[in-house]
Scaffold this motif. Structure first.
Motif, PDB file in Angstrom:
ATOM      1  N   TRP A  88     -43.811 -40.994  75.211  1.00 14.38           N
ATOM      2  CA  TRP A  88     -43.977 -42.016  76.236  1.00 14.38           C
ATOM      3  C   TRP A  88     -42.905 -43.096  76.089  1.00 14.38           C
ATOM      4  O   TRP A  88     -42.262 -43.488  77.064  1.00 14.38           O
ATOM      5  CB  TRP A  88     -45.394 -42.600  76.128  1.00 14.38           C
ATOM      6  N   LEU A  89     -42.678 -43.560  74.848  1.00 17.38           N
ATOM      7  CA  LEU A  89     -41.664 -44.579  74.605  1.00 17.38           C
ATOM      8  C   LEU A  89     -40.285 -44.078  75.042  1.00 17.38           C
ATOM      9  O   LEU A  89     -39.483 -44.825  75.607  1.00 17.38           O
ATOM     10  CB  LEU A  89     -41.618 -44.958  73.119  1.00 17.38           C
ATOM     11  N   THR A  90     -40.026 -42.787  74.786  1.00 16.05           N
ATOM     12  CA  THR A  90     -38.730 -42.224  75.153  1.00 16.05           C
ATOM     13  C   THR A  90     -38.539 -42.267  76.665  1.00 16.05           C
ATOM     14  O   THR A  90     -37.480 -42.655  77.160  1.00 16.05           O
ATOM     15  CB  THR A  90     -38.636 -40.770  74.654  1.00 16.05           C
ATOM     16  N   VAL A  91     -39.594 -41.868  77.401  1.00 17.12           N
ATOM     17  CA  VAL A  91     -39.493 -41.860  78.855  1.00 17.12           C
ATOM     18  C   VAL A  91     -39.294 -43.280  79.377  1.00 17.12           C
ATOM     19  O   VAL A  91     -38.426 -43.545  80.218  1.00 17.12           O
ATOM     20  CB  VAL A  91     -40.751 -41.195  79.466  1.00 17.12           C
ATOM     21  N   VAL A  92     -40.061 -44.238  78.833  1.00 19.65           N
ATOM     22  CA  VAL A  92     -39.915 -45.630  79.270  1.00 19.65           C
ATOM     23  C   VAL A  92     -38.506 -46.126  78.965  1.00 19.65           C
ATOM     24  O   VAL A  92     -37.855 -46.764  79.799  1.00 19.65           O
ATOM     25  CB  VAL A  92     -40.967 -46.526  78.571  1.00 19.65           C
ATOM     26  N   PHE A  93     -38.027 -45.799  77.782  1.00 24.34           N
ATOM     27  CA  PHE A  93     -36.698 -46.235  77.366  1.00 24.34           C
ATOM     28  C   PHE A  93     -35.618 -45.654  78.286  1.00 24.34           C
ATOM     29  O   PHE A  93     -34.697 -46.354  78.714  1.00 24.34           O
ATOM     30  CB  PHE A  93     -36.458 -45.805  75.910  1.00 24.34           C
ATOM     31  N   VAL A  94     -35.754 -44.382  78.634  1.00 18.45           N
ATOM     32  CA  VAL A  94     -34.742 -43.743  79.484  1.00 18.45           C
ATOM     33  C   VAL A  94     -34.786 -44.331  80.888  1.00 18.45           C
ATOM     34  O   VAL A  94     -33.748 -44.680  81.460  1.00 18.45           O
ATOM     35  CB  VAL A  94     -34.965 -42.214  79.524  1.00 18.45           C
ATOM     36  N   ILE A  95     -35.987 -44.484  81.430  1.00 18.24           N
ATOM     37  CA  ILE A  95     -36.074 -45.021  82.787  1.00 18.24           C
ATOM     38  C   ILE A  95     -35.594 -46.473  82.814  1.00 18.24           C
ATOM     39  O   ILE A  95     -34.805 -46.872  83.665  1.00 18.24           O
ATOM     40  CB  ILE A  95     -37.515 -44.890  83.323  1.00 18.24           C
ATOM     41  N   GLY A  96     -36.041 -47.241  81.824  1.00 19.40           N
ATOM     42  CA  GLY A  96     -35.670 -48.660  81.806  1.00 19.40           C
ATOM     43  C   GLY A  96     -34.195 -48.870  81.564  1.00 19.40           C
ATOM     44  O   GLY A  96     -33.537 -49.628  82.288  1.00 19.40           O
ATOM     45  N   SER A  97     -33.640 -48.199  80.567  1.00 18.42           N
ATOM     46  CA  SER A  97     -32.270 -48.546  80.208  1.00 18.42           C
ATOM     47  C   SER A  97     -31.230 -47.680  80.909  1.00 18.42           C
ATOM     48  O   SER A  97     -30.134 -48.140  81.166  1.00 18.42           O
ATOM     49  CB  SER A  97     -32.081 -48.484  78.691  1.00 18.42           C
ATOM     50  N   ALA A  98     -31.565 -46.446  81.265  1.00 22.43           N
ATOM     51  CA  ALA A  98     -30.551 -45.608  81.920  1.00 22.43           C
ATOM     52  C   ALA A  98     -30.726 -45.612  83.427  1.00 22.43           C
ATOM     53  O   ALA A  98     -29.869 -46.086  84.167  1.00 22.43           O
ATOM     54  CB  ALA A  98     -30.617 -44.186  81.377  1.00 22.43           C
ATOM     55  N   VAL A  99     -31.872 -45.106  83.897  1.00 18.32           N
ATOM     56  CA  VAL A  99     -32.056 -44.919  85.341  1.00 18.32           C
ATOM     57  C   VAL A  99     -31.978 -46.254  86.071  1.00 18.32           C
ATOM     58  O   VAL A  99     -31.307 -46.380  87.097  1.00 18.32           O
ATOM     59  CB  VAL A  99     -33.409 -44.238  85.619  1.00 18.32           C
ATOM     60  N   ILE A 100     -32.642 -47.274  85.528  1.00 17.18           N
ATOM     61  CA  ILE A 100     -32.608 -48.571  86.204  1.00 17.18           C
ATOM     62  C   ILE A 100     -31.434 -49.407  85.705  1.00 17.18           C
ATOM     63  O   ILE A 100     -30.522 -49.737  86.453  1.00 17.18           O
ATOM     64  CB  ILE A 100     -33.943 -49.323  86.009  1.00 17.18           C
ATOM     65  N   GLY A 101     -31.443 -49.702  84.412  1.00 21.66           N
ATOM     66  CA  GLY A 101     -30.461 -50.652  83.866  1.00 21.66           C
ATOM     67  C   GLY A 101     -29.021 -50.242  84.063  1.00 21.66           C
ATOM     68  O   GLY A 101     -28.268 -50.871  84.811  1.00 21.66           O
ATOM     69  N   GLN A 102     -28.622 -49.141  83.423  1.00 23.51           N
ATOM     70  CA  GLN A 102     -27.216 -48.753  83.458  1.00 23.51           C
ATOM     71  C   GLN A 102     -26.796 -48.298  84.849  1.00 23.51           C
ATOM     72  O   GLN A 102     -25.721 -48.640  85.341  1.00 23.51           O
ATOM     73  CB  GLN A 102     -26.949 -47.622  82.469  1.00 23.51           C
ATOM     74  N   ASN A 103     -27.653 -47.532  85.499  1.00 22.10           N
ATOM     75  CA  ASN A 103     -27.285 -46.954  86.779  1.00 22.10           C
ATOM     76  C   ASN A 103     -27.146 -48.027  87.851  1.00 22.10           C
ATOM     77  O   ASN A 103     -26.099 -48.166  88.481  1.00 22.10           O
ATOM     78  CB  ASN A 103     -28.363 -45.932  87.154  1.00 22.10           C
ATOM     79  N   VAL A 104     -28.185 -48.827  88.006  1.00 19.04           N
ATOM     80  CA  VAL A 104     -28.146 -49.861  89.036  1.00 19.04           C
ATOM     81  C   VAL A 104     -27.127 -50.935  88.660  1.00 19.04           C
ATOM     82  O   VAL A 104     -26.326 -51.387  89.492  1.00 19.04           O
ATOM     83  CB  VAL A 104     -29.545 -50.473  89.244  1.00 19.04           C
ATOM     84  N   GLY A 105     -27.118 -51.321  87.384  1.00 21.79           N
ATOM     85  CA  GLY A 105     -26.170 -52.333  86.938  1.00 21.79           C
ATOM     86  C   GLY A 105     -24.730 -51.887  87.143  1.00 21.79           C
ATOM     87  O   GLY A 105     -23.881 -52.653  87.610  1.00 21.79           O
ATOM     88  N   GLY A 106     -24.452 -50.631  86.817  1.00 22.09           N
ATOM     89  CA  GLY A 106     -23.097 -50.109  86.971  1.00 22.09           C
ATOM     90  C   GLY A 106     -22.688 -50.076  88.424  1.00 22.09           C
ATOM     91  O   GLY A 106     -21.557 -50.444  88.783  1.00 22.09           O
ATOM     92  N   LEU A 107     -23.621 -49.675  89.292  1.00 21.41           N
ATOM     93  CA  LEU A 107     -23.320 -49.620  90.725  1.00 21.41           C
ATOM     94  C   LEU A 107     -23.062 -51.021  91.261  1.00 21.41           C
ATOM     95  O   LEU A 107     -22.099 -51.259  92.008  1.00 21.41           O
ATOM     96  CB  LEU A 107     -24.484 -48.962  91.472  1.00 21.41           C
ATOM     97  N   ALA A 108     -23.909 -51.954  90.839  1.00 16.71           N
ATOM     98  CA  ALA A 108     -23.745 -53.335  91.311  1.00 16.71           C
ATOM     99  C   ALA A 108     -22.392 -53.887  90.880  1.00 16.71           C
ATOM    100  O   ALA A 108     -21.666 -54.480  91.685  1.00 16.71           O
ATOM    101  CB  ALA A 108     -24.882 -54.202  90.755  1.00 16.71           C
TER     102      ALA A 108
END
Lengths: 306, 448
Positions: A88-108
């Motif tokens: 569960w922690l892994t999934v939260v970590f991936v969604i929070g830091s990769a899918v949302i954080g890095q992806n959206v941040g990088g696009l912005a």
């Protein structure tokens, strides 16, 4: 396989013997590469699959004569609450830091930098990429120092009259998530910058002549055009983030307790601290499966797009 | 990627070594010795560099090949045991943690040395506790101890002066320790009165320097060598958890955040003690390694500022003090092609002169009686005598391959106690349940 199949289709009308020789001539140079891939890529994965069904260990009886134990490692895993929590922690970590954080941040970042002055791009890009080129270990220690009790962040908070906190203790998962966003956003930014430079200006101009707002241009023109880049980016950063080990290990060690113990940390503990290589291998297989699930979700989502 | 690639690497190495099994190119003319070399720890490297020319001169035709492994303890051990899986890469002699003697003997990685020891006059110089550390449960001896470490109390004499405590402090019971900590708390605000490691952050330090130093002073143990069973719960275990609760819940120890920080043990040696922010530390004999000139945190005044005291037993019961020890062995590999040459190397490396050399270079506590009597052993470290004397009471951890898991549960239990998530009693019962799961219900006994 694709590389081998293609030339064959173009030579179907030639006589069989010549075709065979021709195909062999094309395949032969690939043999060393395939051999190396098989030896260093497929081989270890197969070994890992095999090991996950044994009680192989680093020391003790399982080290000299491992036995096949069937699904025991997997049964143990799925009945272990520590594994469920870790997954569960892994999934939260991936969604929070990769899918949302890095992806959206990088696009912005890429969108904001698009069309700005060369100097602005160079300075901002330089700073962001600077975080990325730092070795993971150094980045981990920097964030540990920044967020620790007597760290820079608390000093800043106190300077403006706010209370500091024990961030690594009270919110370890958030801390490592932010650190991973900080470190990894540059990659997404680079991917999106490259993709955005391929979006033809005429299309955007035409859309704006038609009265499309900035948001509508992004939604209906830019994003569909960079869909492939987005897919590549999401897959890459997801797989990278799934396997993040050093950053978490240095910042929190998976703790306090098991509050930031993602699968790689859990795997390290089982394989190298408790010496259960077989169980560690089973965890590695599950980590592979988690990566595959994410990839499938992306592929489906992107296919439907527009 | 790191860990996955490590596992994959493991697989590659095993696959590669397995495919090389038939070759067996390892010859009997080259003796390979594998040891750890990491950070401040270069003692073994210096030792083997020193004796390489001597060994080759004494044994014409033989070559000594040094294999320093630059890795922390966990990774060193992983690498070593992967090397041992194939006769081609298995070292003839290796630097082996006493802790793994049982499980590595069970894995048939080690060669019993009983016959060789009978004709080695030096063996009588080794103290019994250290001899026992090289002996596995099957009764055979698998390694020669290279020195040890002991554990006890470090205290800051300057803080003690401010608090009105004696300069030559020698607590007799746990209550004496707590009383001193309370006095420091009230008279010298701003310092941590007493540090006892707890929780998962600092790992094994929490089990060994922390909880077990308490438990082994109560008369109870973690493992009973007679009945061959793990002991949990027990009265002593409850007392040890109570002690931790007292320290952490009444402000005598570090804050929870400090104690659970994975770098806390480095901070204690590197900052808290040198900067006078910690009054009493339950810790190890090796701390000066960081403070000597050239160490990670050079602190020339350490020997005048800090005093040492043995950790007392709970109520002062005999023998009055407690210490736990780890330490390393030189072992001969089961797959060596030339056992007699490998044994000659061990004899040479662990003779009086070279043992002394290693003890000094690696801040080790001597396990040889003749070295202790040598003035060169004590010079340079005024606390060396104190730590060496603790060898007479010291005990080793239960060296079984489930220990790391049990230790991990012990750390989790102590973390639950110091954070107040569990009462000492329920933490102990949870722990006992975990031990049953790990070791098997028939391998655990309760004692009240």
């Amino acid at each position: 396989m694709v590389a081998v199949g293609l030339p064959e289709r173009t030579v179907t009308r030639r006589p069989p013997a010549r075709r065979g020789r021709r195909a062999a001539g094309r395949v032969l140079p690939l043999v060393p590469a395939f051999g190396l891939l098989a030896l260093f890529f497929v081989g270890p994965i197969l070994w890992c699959v095999y090991a996950s069904f044994t009680d192989i260990s680093l020391t003790g009886a399982g080290a000299s004569s491992p036995h096949l134990v069937g699904l025991r490692n997997y049964r143990q895993m799925f009945s272990d609450p520590a594994f469920a929590k870790s997954l569960w922690l892994t999934v939260v970590f991936v969604i929070g830091s990769a899918v949302i954080g890095q992806n959206v941040g990088g696009l912005a970042l890429a969108l904001l930098m698009n069309g700005r002055h060369r100097i602005v791009r160079a300075v901002v890009g330089g700073i962001v990429v600077g975080a990325w080129v730092l070795p993971e270990l150094v980045a981990g220690f920097m964030w540990y120092a920044f967020l620790s009790d007597h760290g820079t962040f608390n000093a800043i908070l106190r300077a403006v009259g706010l209370h500091g906190g024990s961030w690594l203790y009270s919110s370890p998962l958030a801390a490592v998530t932010i650190a991973n966003v900080w470190r990894g956003t540059a990659f997404s930014m680079l991917v999106y910058s490259a993709a955005l430079s391929n979006v033809p200006d005429e299309l955007l101009e035409a859309a704006s002549v038609d009265g499309a707002s900035g948001w509508a241009r992004l939604r209906h023109v830019t994003l569909p055009l960079i869909r492939r880049a987005m897919l590549t980016n999401l897959m890459t950063i997801t797989l990278q983030t799934l396997a993040v080990f050093t950053l978490i290990f240095v910042m929190t060690g998976g703790g306090p307790g098991t509050k930031s113990q993602t699968l790689p940390i859990f795997m390290y503990q089982e394989a190298f601290k408790f010496y259960h290589l077989g169980y560690g291998a089973a965890l590695a297989i599950v980590l592979l499966a988690v990566g595959a699930v994410f990839s499938l979700v992306y592929l489906r989502a992107m296919r439907k797009e527009v | 990627m790191r860990r996955k690639s490590a596992l994959v690497m493991t697989a590659v190495m095993v696959a590669a070594t397995a495919s090389a099994c038939g070759g067996g190119s390892s010859d009997s003319k080259t003796i390979k010795v594998a040891y750890q070399k990491f950070g401040n720890f270069i003692g073994a490297d210096e030792l083997f560099k020193k004796i390489k020319p001597v060994f080759e001169q004494q044994n014409p035709g033989l070559k000594l090949k040094l294999i320093p492994i630059e890795a922390d303890e966990n990774s060193y051990y992983t690498k070593l045991n992967l090397m041992r899986r194939s006769p081609k890469t298995a070292p003839d002699v290796a630097y082996e943690d006493t802790f793994f003697v049982n499980s590595d003997a069970e894995a048939r990685f080690l060669r019993p040395l009983d016959d060789d020891l009978k004709s080695w006059p030096d063996w009588s110089q080794f103290v019994d506790a250290a001899k026992a550390a090289g002996q596995a449960a099957d009764g055979h001896t698998y390694g020669i101890p290279m020195g040890t470490d002991t554990r006890g109390l470090w205290y800051n004499k300057q803080i003690f002066a401010k608090a009105g405590l004696p300069q030559n402090w020698q607590p007799k019971t746990w209550n004496d320790v707590l009383a001193a900590a309370r006095q420091i708390k009230s008279k010298v605000p701003g310092v941590i009165p007493l540090n006892v490691y707890a929780g998962k952050g600092v790992g094994e330090a929490s089990s060994m320097q922390g909880f077990e130093m308490l438990l082994y002073g109560t008369g109870d143990k973690l493992y009973d060598d007679q009945t061959k069973k793990w002991v949990a719960p027990s009265r002593g275990m409850g007392a040890a958890f109570d002690f931790l609760k007292t320290v952490y819940s009444s402000g005598l120890g570090p804050t929870q955040q400090q104690a659970l920080d994975p770098h806390w043990s480095d901070n204690v040696a590197g900052q808290e003690l040198p900067k006078g922010k910690l009054a009493i530390a339950l810790d190890g004999s090796w701390l000066p390694q960081a403070w000597i000139p050239g160490g990670a945190n050079a602190w020339p005044q350490w020997s005048s500022v800090l005093g040492t005291a043995a950790m007392p037993t709970q109520n002062g019961q005999a023998p009055g003090k407690v210490s736990l020890s780890g330490g390393w062995l030189l072992s001969v590999g089961a797959r060596t092609k030339n056992p007699s040459a490998a044994w000659k190397l061990v004899q040479l490396a662990m003779n009086k002169e070279n043992s002394l050399f290693f003890y000094v270079k690696a801040t080790q506590v001597s396990v040889r009686k003749d070295v202790v009597a040598d003035p060169k052993y004590l010079e340079g470290n005024p606390t060396q005598r104190f730590w060496t004397d603790l060898v007479s009471v010291t005990q080793y951890r239960p060296a079984y391959n489930v220990y790391p898991q049990i230790s991990n549960q012990l750390q989790a239990a102590s973390e639950a106690v110091v954070t107040g998530q569990s009462s000492p009693r329920s933490a102990m019962n949870d722990f006992a349940g975990q031990v049953k799961q790990i070791a098997g219900p028939d391998k655990v006994e309760a004692r009240s």
